[in-house]
Structure formats: C-alpha cells, structure tokens
Scaffold this motif. Sequence first.
Motif, PDB file in Angstrom:
ATOM      1  N   ARG A  72       0.717  -1.126   0.027  1.00  0.00           N
ATOM      2  CA  ARG A  72      -0.193  -0.021   0.018  1.00  0.00           C
ATOM      3  C   ARG A  72       0.803   1.144  -0.186  1.00  0.00           C
ATOM      4  N   LEU A  73       0.910   1.923  -1.311  1.00  0.00           N
ATOM      5  CA  LEU A  73       1.973   3.076  -1.275  1.00  0.00           C
ATOM      6  C   LEU A  73       1.593   4.244  -0.394  1.00  0.00           C
ATOM      7  N   GLU A  74       0.315   4.367  -0.094  1.00  0.00           N
ATOM      8  CA  GLU A  74       0.005   5.301   0.856  1.00  0.00           C
ATOM      9  C   GLU A  74       0.272   5.336   2.338  1.00  0.00           C
ATOM     10  N   GLU A  75       0.753   3.968   2.506  1.00  0.00           N
ATOM     11  CA  GLU A  75       1.257   3.495   3.926  1.00  0.00           C
ATOM     12  C   GLU A  75       2.759   3.658   4.140  1.00  0.00           C
ATOM     13  N   LEU A  76       3.267   3.708   3.042  1.00  0.00           N
ATOM     14  CA  LEU A  76       4.983   3.986   3.074  1.00  0.00           C
ATOM     15  C   LEU A  76       5.234   5.346   3.478  1.00  0.00           C
ATOM     16  N   ASP A  77       6.227   5.323   4.355  1.00  0.00           N
ATOM     17  CA  ASP A  77       6.909   6.785   4.566  1.00  0.00           C
ATOM     18  C   ASP A  77       8.368   6.685   4.942  1.00  0.00           C
ATOM     19  N   ILE A  78       9.081   7.766   5.104  1.00  0.00           N
ATOM     20  CA  ILE A  78      10.358   7.763   5.418  1.00  0.00           C
ATOM     21  C   ILE A  78      10.933   7.839   6.775  1.00  0.00           C
ATOM     22  N   ASN A  79      10.193   8.522   7.394  1.00  0.00           N
ATOM     23  CA  ASN A  79      10.453   8.425   9.080  1.00  0.00           C
ATOM     24  C   ASN A  79       9.075   8.002   9.802  1.00  0.00           C
ATOM     25  N   GLY A  80       9.583   7.277  10.959  1.00  0.00           N
ATOM     26  CA  GLY A  80       8.175   6.759  11.808  1.00  0.00           C
ATOM     27  C   GLY A  80       8.699   6.748  13.156  1.00  0.00           C
ATOM     28  N   PRO A  81       8.036   5.953  13.938  1.00  0.00           N
ATOM     29  CA  PRO A  81       8.179   5.743  15.597  1.00  0.00           C
ATOM     30  C   PRO A  81       8.997   4.682  15.775  1.00  0.00           C
ATOM     31  N   THR A  82      10.103   4.503  15.057  1.00  0.00           N
ATOM     32  CA  THR A  82      10.966   3.678  15.695  1.00  0.00           C
ATOM     33  C   THR A  82      11.837   3.878  16.513  1.00  0.00           C
ATOM     34  N   ILE A  83      12.157   3.327  17.697  1.00  0.00           N
ATOM     35  CA  ILE A  83      13.043   3.663  18.808  1.00  0.00           C
ATOM     36  C   ILE A  83      14.026   2.502  18.883  1.00  0.00           C
ATOM     37  N   TYR A  84      13.859   1.403  19.798  1.00  0.00           N
ATOM     38  CA  TYR A  84      14.591   0.234  19.838  1.00  0.00           C
ATOM     39  C   TYR A  84      13.666  -0.649  19.084  1.00  0.00           C
ATOM     40  N   GLY A  85      13.624  -0.432  17.809  1.00  0.00           N
ATOM     41  CA  GLY A  85      12.753  -1.542  16.754  1.00  0.00           C
ATOM     42  C   GLY A  85      11.526  -0.755  16.495  1.00  0.00           C
ATOM     43  N   TYR A  86      10.782  -1.315  15.464  1.00  0.00           N
ATOM     44  CA  TYR A  86       9.365  -0.668  14.925  1.00  0.00           C
ATOM     45  C   TYR A  86       8.593  -1.799  15.568  1.00  0.00           C
ATOM     46  N   ALA A  87       7.625  -1.419  16.452  1.00  0.00           N
ATOM     47  CA  ALA A  87       6.822  -2.095  17.008  1.00  0.00           C
ATOM     48  C   ALA A  87       6.007  -2.990  16.049  1.00  0.00           C
ATOM     49  N   PRO A  88       5.457  -2.620  15.308  1.00  0.00           N
ATOM     50  CA  PRO A  88       4.590  -3.707  14.210  1.00  0.00           C
ATOM     51  C   PRO A  88       5.542  -4.641  13.592  1.00  0.00           C
ATOM     52  N   LEU A  89       6.825  -4.222  13.185  1.00  0.00           N
ATOM     53  CA  LEU A  89       7.718  -5.217  12.745  1.00  0.00           C
ATOM     54  C   LEU A  89       8.102  -6.350  13.832  1.00  0.00           C
ATOM     55  N   LEU A  90       8.418  -5.942  14.911  1.00  0.00           N
ATOM     56  CA  LEU A  90       8.771  -6.870  16.098  1.00  0.00           C
ATOM     57  C   LEU A  90       7.682  -7.830  16.171  1.00  0.00           C
ATOM     58  N   GLU A  91       6.325  -7.293  16.143  1.00  0.00           N
ATOM     59  CA  GLU A  91       5.385  -8.033  16.343  1.00  0.00           C
ATOM     60  C   GLU A  91       5.110  -9.120  15.340  1.00  0.00           C
ATOM     61  N   ALA A  92       5.394  -8.456  14.112  1.00  0.00           N
ATOM     62  CA  ALA A  92       5.343  -9.453  13.013  1.00  0.00           C
ATOM     63  C   ALA A  92       6.367 -10.506  12.924  1.00  0.00           C
ATOM     64  N   ILE A  93       7.514 -10.162  13.323  1.00  0.00           N
ATOM     65  CA  ILE A  93       8.588 -11.342  13.370  1.00  0.00           C
ATOM     66  C   ILE A  93       8.285 -12.025  14.383  1.00  0.00           C
ATOM     67  N   ALA A  94       7.926 -11.745  15.623  1.00  0.00           N
ATOM     68  CA  ALA A  94       7.503 -12.462  16.787  1.00  0.00           C
ATOM     69  C   ALA A  94       6.364 -13.654  16.370  1.00  0.00           C
ATOM     70  N   GLY A  95       5.389 -13.134  15.515  1.00  0.00           N
ATOM     71  CA  GLY A  95       4.259 -14.064  15.188  1.00  0.00           C
ATOM     72  C   GLY A  95       4.718 -14.973  14.132  1.00  0.00           C
ATOM     73  N   LEU A  96       5.609 -14.593  13.322  1.00  0.00           N
ATOM     74  CA  LEU A  96       6.045 -15.568  12.235  1.00  0.00           C
ATOM     75  C   LEU A  96       6.943 -16.764  13.112  1.00  0.00           C
ATOM     76  N   LYS A  97       7.664 -16.253  14.038  1.00  0.00           N
ATOM     77  CA  LYS A  97       8.607 -17.304  14.574  1.00  0.00           C
ATOM     78  C   LYS A  97       8.142 -17.905  15.974  1.00  0.00           C
ATOM     79  N   GLY A  98       6.631 -17.461  16.262  1.00  0.00           N
ATOM     80  CA  GLY A  98       6.157 -18.087  17.660  1.00  0.00           C
ATOM     81  C   GLY A  98       7.000 -17.729  18.924  1.00  0.00           C
ATOM     82  N   VAL A  99       7.359 -16.424  18.955  1.00  0.00           N
ATOM     83  CA  VAL A  99       8.117 -15.867  20.097  1.00  0.00           C
ATOM     84  C   VAL A  99       7.514 -14.652  20.695  1.00  0.00           C
TER      85      VAL A  99
END
Length: 367
Positions: free
Chosen positions: A42-69
């Motif tokens: 979804r092009l409209e959801e892409l952006d250059i800067n975001g709320p990443t601090i120690y990781g980007y929470a939605p990505l950490l959750e997505a990886i965690a879901g993928l690996k069951g951790v």
Amino acid sequence: MSLSRWYAHSEYMEFSKLRSGATFNLATSGVMNCSLSDLTFRLEELDINGPTIYGYAPLLEAIAGLKGVKPECVVHAAGTSMANHLAMAALFAPGEEVLIEEPTYGLLLDAAQYLGAKVRRFQRRFEDGYALDPAEVAANLTAETRVVVITNMHNPSSALAGEESLRTIGELARGVGARVLVDEVYLECLHHPPATSSFHLGDNFVVTSSLTKAYGLSGLRCGWILAEPTLAERMWRLNDLFSATPVHIAELLSVMAIEQIEKLARRGDALIEANRMAMVEALSGHPAIECFNPGVGTTIFPRLRQGDVAAFCEFLRDEYETSVVPGSYFERPRHFRVGLTADVEMTREGLGRLARALSVWQEKTRD
Ligand SMILES: Cc1ncc(COP(=O)(O)O)c(C=O)c1O
C-alpha cells in the motif's frame, strides 16, 4: 587497532559480489530476488520516518508472530549478516573462546575473528552427511567456551540438524555456561512441515535469521536475532554503536511482506523444488563427483573425484559459461557448492552444462 582488524575483509564476499556472476550462475544460495511487483503493498502507507526507537513495534510483532516468540525476544538487524555480528558482539568479549562448526559460512568465522574470539572448531564430516554430532561438540568444548556456533540448515551442505542433536548440544553448552548461536537463515526455506526454531529448545539458544534466503527479499535487509529478553535488550543498546536506527521504509515493507509470507513461501518452494529435480536428473550418480543430497535446502556441496577444484571452476566458467562456488571458500578445497535458487530454465541449463563439463573434466584428468 590490531593489524588483523585493520585489514579485515571477507574473501567469500569479494568472490560473491565481484566474481561469481556468469550466464549460468549456480553460485547463489538464496531464492531469486523478488521485484517490487511481486509484493502487494500500500503505497499510501509507506513513509520515510516513523516511530522507531528500539525497533518498530509492528515489525517486532510481525517477526515474533512468524517465529512464535514474544516481541521482547526479537532484535531487528540489517540482515542475518548484521544479526550475526551483533549477536557475537554481545555474546563474547575479545580473547574469549568460541567453538565454531567446520566447514561453515565464512562470514561467521570472519566476524568471530574480527571481534577477537579465540576460535576453536568442531567437525561436520562429508562422510556423515555433514551431520551435527554432539559427540564432536563435547570433544571440543572446554570450560572456557562462551559460544557454540552452528548453521542450520548447514551452509555449504544444506544438512538439516536433528532436534535431538541440537537439544543435546544446548545441554552440553549449558554445562559450561555457554550459549548456542544458531544461524537459521536457510531454515526459513522449510515449510512442509514448517521448521521449529532452535530458540524453543532452551534459554541459552540465540538464533539469527532473515527474509533473505527463502523469500528473495535480501534488499529489505530484514534480519533478526531471537534471544531471551535481557540479552535482547543488551543487543538493542549495543546496536546503538553500529547501525542505531533502521531504514523505516524497509521496516514498513517488511511488515507488509510478512503479511503475505505464504505467497512468497510458495514462490520460493516452487523454484527450489523444480531446481532440485533438475539437479537430480543432471548430477545423480555422475561418476566425476561424490555427492551428499540432503533432500532439503538451497545448495548441494559435491566432492570432485579428480583434479583441482579451482582449475575445474575456471574451466567450467571459460568453456561452459557456468559458475559454482569453489569449496576453498568453505575450507573444503576438494568440493564446490551448487545453488538451486535461481531461475528454473537458467538453472536447468546450467546444471546440464555442469554435468557435461564434469564428464569432459574426468577424461582430461584421468591418470
Ligand atoms: C549462513 C548464512 N548466514 C547469513 C547470510 C547472510 O544473510 P543476509 O542476506 O540475511 O544478511 C548468508 C548468506 O549467504 C548465509 O549463508
């Protein structure tokens, strides 16, 4: 700065980046790259800067879901490459002992040496189908060992380690207060049944991986480390000295890629399956090689019966426009690695050329 650190480089990466290309390229190990059009995004959801601090929470959750951790066990890193570097930097201090499988992926050895490890080795033998043997680990583990390093599936052979062997190695390591670092980047290719990460075998396991090899998504540099939360926290802080903050647009695309991971897995599986069939047709029983076929994974690692492998690789390239990886990059100069991950037509033709080159080579080098 020590001399070795000043001149640190990877001969394998130089080969891979500068000299592995050919019209028929069998020197790869990761599923052929996706293009942007292979992803629904979804092009409209892409952006250059975001709320990443120690990781980007939605990505950490997505990886965690993928690996069951749990998400707090996930550290995002720039590919498995940076994940390995970061994990090792957090797991031992310069001068401490690290026990690494042999043969292995060269970069693991290079990174450990760069970080000042006192490196010991344990063997994975061609004669045993490169099996991971806990007795070999036990024989080489010492009271000083801090980390045991393994690839699963094994690079270069694609041998799959059994859960029992990994569990036993975990217990052996625990006995001396060591951790087990398992690079599982090729395990991502196992979908039927899906592979269970060795992270689940005990809290002294640390796992690295990425979306590179199974999904053709190297360009997103979506790698990760799985570690118990306190260790994961330490790695996040250490990463402030390395890459600090990831590329946000790649984090967003990685979340979208994980949402459609099944489609991407099917693409990779189809490619590897067709190429494995072509490999069996072209090479099985070929008199010029001895070959262990792991039946899984993205590469095979045959042994040439006669002659010098470096010379054979040159002959293969010059006369048959085909490339493979010389085994010297994996500390096994009598072998060469063949990839099963590229375009099906190109791979089939390359394997046919490899088979013909092997036959001619055998005649040329007959005593
Ligand atoms: C065992 C192993 N680990 C890590 C990597 C690098 O992976 P990435 O592209 O995720 O950095 C490779 C690439 O060949 C590999 O073979």
